[in-house]
Design a protein around this motif. Structure first.
Motif, PDB file in Angstrom:
ATOM      1  N   SER A 166       0.575 -12.275  -5.788  1.00 49.58           N
ATOM      2  CA  SER A 166       1.390 -11.451  -6.689  1.00 49.58           C
ATOM      3  C   SER A 166       0.649 -10.186  -7.088  1.00 49.58           C
ATOM      4  CB  SER A 166       1.762 -12.256  -7.934  1.00 49.58           C
ATOM      5  OG  SER A 166       2.534 -13.389  -7.599  1.00 49.58           O
ATOM      6  N   PHE A 167      -0.644 -10.302  -7.302  1.00 53.25           N
ATOM      7  CA  PHE A 167      -1.450  -9.132  -7.658  1.00 53.25           C
ATOM      8  C   PHE A 167      -1.457  -8.110  -6.519  1.00 53.25           C
ATOM      9  CE2 PHE A 167      -5.685  -7.136  -7.275  1.00 53.25           C
ATOM     10  CZ  PHE A 167      -5.661  -6.346  -8.411  1.00 53.25           C
ATOM     11  N   SER A 168      -1.604  -8.571  -5.289  1.00 51.55           N
ATOM     12  CA  SER A 168      -1.640  -7.652  -4.142  1.00 51.55           C
ATOM     13  C   SER A 168      -0.319  -6.918  -3.970  1.00 51.55           C
ATOM     14  CB  SER A 168      -1.976  -8.431  -2.863  1.00 51.55           C
ATOM     15  OG  SER A 168      -3.260  -9.005  -2.947  1.00 51.55           O
ATOM     16  N   ARG A 169       0.801  -7.629  -4.121  1.00 52.45           N
ATOM     17  CA  ARG A 169       2.112  -6.985  -3.993  1.00 52.45           C
ATOM     18  C   ARG A 169       2.320  -5.934  -5.082  1.00 52.45           C
ATOM     19  NH1 ARG A 169       3.547 -12.326  -2.925  1.00 52.45           N
ATOM     20  NH2 ARG A 169       4.348 -12.591  -5.040  1.00 52.45           N
ATOM     21  N   ARG A 170       1.838  -6.218  -6.264  1.00 50.93           N
ATOM     22  CA  ARG A 170       1.954  -5.250  -7.358  1.00 50.93           C
ATOM     23  C   ARG A 170       1.149  -3.990  -7.077  1.00 50.93           C
ATOM     24  NH1 ARG A 170      -1.076  -6.573 -12.871  1.00 50.93           N
ATOM     25  NH2 ARG A 170      -2.735  -5.492 -11.740  1.00 50.93           N
ATOM     26  N   GLU A 171      -0.043  -4.150  -6.532  1.00 51.99           N
ATOM     27  CA  GLU A 171      -0.950  -3.016  -6.375  1.00 51.99           C
ATOM     28  C   GLU A 171      -0.571  -2.098  -5.211  1.00 51.99           C
ATOM     29  OE1 GLU A 171      -3.572  -2.157  -8.497  1.00 51.99           O
ATOM     30  OE2 GLU A 171      -2.407  -3.621  -9.649  1.00 51.99           O
ATOM     31  N   ILE A 172       0.120  -2.619  -4.206  1.00 57.20           N
ATOM     32  CA  ILE A 172       0.501  -1.772  -3.068  1.00 57.20           C
ATOM     33  C   ILE A 172       1.373  -0.619  -3.533  1.00 57.20           C
ATOM     34  CG2 ILE A 172       1.882  -1.721  -0.958  1.00 57.20           C
ATOM     35  CD1 ILE A 172       0.871  -4.545  -0.356  1.00 57.20           C
ATOM     36  N   GLN A 173       2.379  -0.907  -4.334  1.00 59.29           N
ATOM     37  CA  GLN A 173       3.274   0.135  -4.813  1.00 59.29           C
ATOM     38  C   GLN A 173       2.550   1.104  -5.748  1.00 59.29           C
ATOM     39  OE1 GLN A 173       6.179   0.287  -3.548  1.00 59.29           O
ATOM     40  NE2 GLN A 173       7.468   1.589  -4.846  1.00 59.29           N
ATOM     41  N   ARG A 236      -6.790  -5.811 -13.653  1.00 58.99           N
ATOM     42  CA  ARG A 236      -6.767  -4.360 -13.593  1.00 58.99           C
ATOM     43  C   ARG A 236      -6.794  -3.872 -12.151  1.00 58.99           C
ATOM     44  NH1 ARG A 236      -8.256  -2.427 -18.768  1.00 58.99           N
ATOM     45  NH2 ARG A 236      -8.933  -0.420 -17.954  1.00 58.99           N
ATOM     46  N   SER A 237      -6.268  -2.668 -11.950  1.00 62.01           N
ATOM     47  CA  SER A 237      -6.256  -2.069 -10.616  1.00 62.01           C
ATOM     48  C   SER A 237      -7.676  -1.710 -10.178  1.00 62.01           C
ATOM     49  CB  SER A 237      -5.375  -0.827 -10.599  1.00 62.01           C
ATOM     50  OG  SER A 237      -4.040  -1.157 -10.935  1.00 62.01           O
ATOM     51  N   GLN A 238      -7.830  -1.409  -8.894  1.00 65.18           N
ATOM     52  CA  GLN A 238      -9.158  -1.151  -8.346  1.00 65.18           C
ATOM     53  C   GLN A 238      -9.730   0.182  -8.814  1.00 65.18           C
ATOM     54  OE1 GLN A 238      -8.901  -1.567  -4.110  1.00 65.18           O
ATOM     55  NE2 GLN A 238      -8.508  -3.764  -4.183  1.00 65.18           N
ATOM     56  N   HIS A 239      -8.872   1.139  -9.175  1.00 60.30           N
ATOM     57  CA  HIS A 239      -9.336   2.457  -9.608  1.00 60.30           C
ATOM     58  C   HIS A 239      -8.997   2.664 -11.074  1.00 60.30           C
ATOM     59  CE1 HIS A 239     -10.141   3.430  -5.424  1.00 60.30           C
ATOM     60  NE2 HIS A 239      -8.912   3.017  -5.120  1.00 60.30           N
ATOM     61  N   SER A 240      -9.869   3.354 -11.774  1.00 65.50           N
ATOM     62  CA  SER A 240      -9.706   3.526 -13.217  1.00 65.50           C
ATOM     63  C   SER A 240      -8.484   4.359 -13.578  1.00 65.50           C
ATOM     64  CB  SER A 240     -10.965   4.178 -13.811  1.00 65.50           C
ATOM     65  OG  SER A 240     -11.210   5.429 -13.193  1.00 65.50           O
ATOM     66  N   ASN A 241      -8.005   5.196 -12.646  1.00 68.04           N
ATOM     67  CA  ASN A 241      -6.837   6.031 -12.926  1.00 68.04           C
ATOM     68  C   ASN A 241      -5.536   5.371 -12.467  1.00 68.04           C
ATOM     69  OD1 ASN A 241      -7.312   6.225 -10.218  1.00 68.04           O
ATOM     70  ND2 ASN A 241      -7.613   8.437 -10.171  1.00 68.04           N
ATOM     71  N   GLN A 242      -5.573   4.088 -12.159  1.00 71.47           N
ATOM     72  CA  GLN A 242      -4.385   3.346 -11.769  1.00 71.47           C
ATOM     73  C   GLN A 242      -4.221   2.132 -12.672  1.00 71.47           C
ATOM     74  OE1 GLN A 242      -4.907   2.223  -7.681  1.00 71.47           O
ATOM     75  NE2 GLN A 242      -4.520   4.279  -6.883  1.00 71.47           N
ATOM     76  N   SER A 243      -2.980   1.800 -12.974  1.00 67.08           N
ATOM     77  CA  SER A 243      -2.689   0.573 -13.715  1.00 67.08           C
ATOM     78  C   SER A 243      -1.209   0.282 -13.607  1.00 67.08           C
ATOM     79  CB  SER A 243      -3.088   0.702 -15.191  1.00 67.08           C
ATOM     80  OG  SER A 243      -2.149   1.493 -15.908  1.00 67.08           O
ATOM     81  N   LEU A 248       4.438   1.809 -14.728  1.00 68.64           N
ATOM     82  CA  LEU A 248       5.710   1.472 -15.368  1.00 68.64           C
ATOM     83  C   LEU A 248       6.134   2.569 -16.341  1.00 68.64           C
ATOM     84  CD1 LEU A 248       7.907  -0.709 -15.708  1.00 68.64           C
ATOM     85  CD2 LEU A 248       6.505  -1.696 -17.535  1.00 68.64           C
ATOM     86  N   MET A 249       5.185   3.079 -17.107  1.00 67.47           N
ATOM     87  CA  MET A 249       5.507   4.147 -18.056  1.00 67.47           C
ATOM     88  C   MET A 249       5.902   5.432 -17.324  1.00 67.47           C
ATOM     89  SD  MET A 249       5.300   2.782 -20.993  1.00 67.47           S
ATOM     90  CE  MET A 249       5.859   1.268 -20.185  1.00 67.47           C
ATOM     91  N   THR A 250       5.273   5.704 -16.191  1.00 63.75           N
ATOM     92  CA  THR A 250       5.642   6.883 -15.399  1.00 63.75           C
ATOM     93  C   THR A 250       7.092   6.791 -14.939  1.00 63.75           C
ATOM     94  OG1 THR A 250       3.367   7.189 -14.636  1.00 63.75           O
ATOM     95  CG2 THR A 250       5.103   8.230 -13.338  1.00 63.75           C
ATOM     96  N   MET A 251       7.501   5.605 -14.481  1.00 68.78           N
ATOM     97  CA  MET A 251       8.887   5.432 -14.040  1.00 68.78           C
ATOM     98  C   MET A 251       9.861   5.561 -15.197  1.00 68.78           C
ATOM     99  SD  MET A 251       9.184   5.313 -10.885  1.00 68.78           S
ATOM    100  CE  MET A 251       7.754   6.375 -10.675  1.00 68.78           C
TER     101      MET A 251
END
Length: 289
Positions: A166-173, A236-243, A248-251
């Motif tokens: 589930s984590f991997s599917r979330r992070e791809i997008q 948390r995502s792999q990069h500090s500028n991703q989450s 979700l807030m961007t969308m």
């Protein structure tokens, strides 16, 4: 040498085992949010996340702080499984102590510490045999605890791959959002890049609707996975500028701007995506309290 029974220990043991089994069922098996006032897993995460976050606040380097916070999700999952196992071992030890029908090699005195050792070795199916249950009920409890130890191992083997899938599917997008909306992503950057990627308004509408449709599905999958496995909220995502929260807030920002009005853009798909993203944001806020 055997120890005398204890009614309070029996009652407390039954309560602890019942609470842990119910909590594990609700956390791993039950695919819906539990609205009960007290939940053991929620209590566990409040008692571990708050001090972890407090320690992270004293780390001055942003990259190190992000790495430190990133350890919490996977580590807390292992700690939660260990916490459940420890509670079950303690609960069965209380039951065995309450029954009081045990003998030890060498006629050693039976203490609660030795009963805890017996419970742990039974749960993990070691079976040294240096402490032996002598009554029928004590033997039944030992067999039940050993079976629960096997079941616990099966849960761990099956639970971890599902969570990481589930984590991997979330992070791809989320990773794909970098190319469309910048890093960190913003609504204005996404709309500007989409506008610059086409020459005609009709194609622009089609491209935007396609992007928003993908994020509508992502929001639905996010809601489903994070309600079924709340621990994913702390991954948390792999990069500090991703989450996932930032995406979700961007969308929500993008769909809000489109709904308010952008010339030449029909807000139909934006309304659908906004409704799904808002639903995810509200429900997940309730999940993590």
């Amino acid at each position: 040498m055997s120890v005398h029974g204890s009614i309070p220990a029996l009652i407390l043991g039954v309560v602890i085992i019942g609470v842990v089994l119910l909590d594990a069922f609700e956390t791993i098996v039950l695919p819906r949010r539990v609205t009960r006032q007290f939940k053991l897993t929620a209590w566990f995460y409040r008692r571990t996340w708050i001090p972890w976050r407090h320690i992270a606040g004293h780390i001055s380097t942003p990259s190190r702080q992000h790495n430190f916070l990133g350890y919490f999700g996977p580590l807390s999952l292992i700690m939660l499984l260990a916490f459940w196992a420890a509670c079950l071992i303690f609960g069965f030890a209380l039951l065995q102590y309450g029954i009081g029908a045990h003998e030890a090699l060498g006629n050693e005195p039976i203490t609660f510490a030795r009963i805890m050792y017996h419970s742990g070795s039974t749960f993990f199916t070691l079976g040294y045999g240096d402490i032996v249950p002598t009554s029928s009920l004590a033997r039944v409890l030992s067999v039940l605890e050993a079976g629960m130890g096997f079941a616990f191992l099966g849960v761990v083997i099956g639970y971890l791959p599902v969570v990481y899938g589930s984590f991997s599917r979330r992070e791809i997008q989320i990773s794909m959002l970098d190319a469309r909306a910048g890093s960190p992503p913003t609504a204005a950057e996404l709309l500007v890049r989409l506008a610059g990627s086409t020459d005609t308004p009709a194609i622009e509408q089609t491209v935007l609707d396609g992007v928003l449709r993908d994020w509508e599905r992502w929001s639905a999958e996010l809601l489903e996975s994070h309600i079924s496995y709340p621990v994913l909220s702390f991954f948390r995502s792999q990069h500090s500028n991703q989450s996932w929260l930032g995406a979700l807030m961007t969308m929500l920002d993008v769909t809000s701007l489109v709904i308010v009005g952008i010339e030449g853009i029909h807000p139909g798909q934006a309304r659908l995506t906004f409704a799904m993203a808002r639903h995810a944001a509200v429900d997940l806020a309730q999940v993590v309290n």
